[in-house]
Design a protein around this motif. Structure first.
Motif, short mmCIF file in Angstrom:
data_model
loop_
_atom_site.label_atom_id
_atom_site.label_comp_id
_atom_site.label_asym_id
_atom_site.label_seq_id
_atom_site.Cartn_x
_atom_site.Cartn_y
_atom_site.Cartn_z
N UNK A 81 0.94 -1.16 -0.11
CA UNK A 81 -0.09 -0.12 -0.13
C UNK A 81 0.89 1.38 -0.30
N UNK A 82 2.02 1.01 0.60
CA UNK A 82 2.81 2.32 0.39
C UNK A 82 3.69 2.48 -1.09
N UNK A 83 3.45 1.30 -1.64
CA UNK A 83 4.44 1.31 -2.84
C UNK A 83 5.92 0.82 -2.68
N UNK A 84 6.07 0.13 -1.89
CA UNK A 84 7.34 -0.75 -1.52
C UNK A 84 7.12 -2.08 -2.19
N UNK A 85 8.17 -2.53 -2.92
CA UNK A 85 8.60 -3.68 -3.64
C UNK A 85 8.18 -4.71 -2.48
N UNK A 86 7.52 -5.70 -2.93
CA UNK A 86 7.16 -6.74 -2.37
C UNK A 86 7.88 -8.08 -2.96
N UNK A 87 7.47 -8.30 -4.14
CA UNK A 87 8.23 -9.50 -4.90
C UNK A 87 7.90 -9.23 -6.56
N UNK A 88 8.79 -9.91 -7.35
CA UNK A 88 8.71 -9.85 -8.84
C UNK A 88 8.85 -11.18 -9.40
N UNK A 89 8.16 -11.28 -10.54
CA UNK A 89 8.30 -12.72 -11.12
C UNK A 89 8.43 -12.30 -12.81
N UNK A 90 8.90 -13.21 -13.42
CA UNK A 90 9.01 -13.17 -15.01
C UNK A 90 7.54 -13.56 -15.43
N UNK A 91 6.84 -12.75 -16.10
CA UNK A 91 5.63 -13.26 -16.66
C UNK A 91 6.00 -13.70 -18.27
N UNK A 92 6.99 -12.91 -19.00
CA UNK A 92 7.45 -13.52 -20.37
C UNK A 92 8.81 -13.35 -20.29
N UNK A 93 9.51 -14.49 -20.46
CA UNK A 93 11.01 -14.60 -20.61
C UNK A 93 11.56 -14.15 -21.70
N UNK A 94 12.75 -13.84 -21.52
CA UNK A 94 13.66 -13.54 -22.88
C UNK A 94 14.23 -14.32 -23.49
N UNK A 95 14.12 -15.76 -22.88
CA UNK A 95 14.58 -17.02 -23.20
C UNK A 95 16.02 -17.15 -23.00
N UNK A 96 16.53 -16.05 -22.07
CA UNK A 96 17.73 -16.20 -21.49
C UNK A 96 17.79 -15.90 -20.23
N UNK A 97 18.12 -16.90 -19.10
CA UNK A 97 17.97 -16.80 -17.55
C UNK A 97 18.65 -15.64 -16.97
N UNK A 98 19.86 -15.11 -17.73
CA UNK A 98 20.77 -14.06 -17.13
C UNK A 98 20.00 -12.94 -17.42
#
Length: 135
Positions: A81-98
């Motif tokens: 609610x304060x705009x602080x980062x909670x988590x992130x995940x990849x929705x669509x990969x670049x096809x490169x893990x790095x």
């Protein structure tokens, strides 16, 4: 009486000024003017601070750079609610893990604006494309 050309120019000028005024208001007050997300669209009302994103770009992985690998990663970032980062995940990969990991790591360092519904801050998420180009 002004000519039709003069009237048309005046109308075009007025339309441009109105557009510029609207853009100025929406850029100056991004959170206050935000509308709630549409039903069924998920909770994508939050947004990333572009200046923060530009000041803290993802680090291009050296191995990927040397191999000439480019791509776009689309990540989803959840914020509180304060705009602080909670988590992130990849929705669509670049096809490169790095590249995918570099985008996720960069997202941890950006600032965010939370979703605002009826004047109250809410948790939300943001879909962010992250481009890796060797230009």
């Amino acid at each position: 009486m002004p000519s039709s050309t003069a009237r048309r120019r005046h109308a075009q000028r007025a339309a441009w000024l109105a557009l510029i005024a609207c853009l100025g208001v929406s850029l100056a007050c991004p959170a206050r003017d935000r509308r709630p997300p549409l039903p069924g669209s998920g909770d994508y009302g939050a947004s990333v601070d572009i200046a923060s994103k530009n000041a803290n770009p993802p680090v291009y992985p050296a191995e990927a750079r040397q191999a000439g690998i480019e791509g776009t990663v689309v990540i989803i970032v959840r914020v509180d609610r304060d705009g602080k980062f909670l988590r992130a995940f990849v929705e669509r990969s670049s096809k490169n893990r790095q590249l995918d990991q570099a985008a996720l790591e960069a997202a941890r360092h950006w600032r965010y604006y939370p979703t605002i519904i009826n004047g109250e801050h809410q948790r939300g998420r943001i879909r962010i494309p992250v481009d890796f180009n060797l230009e």
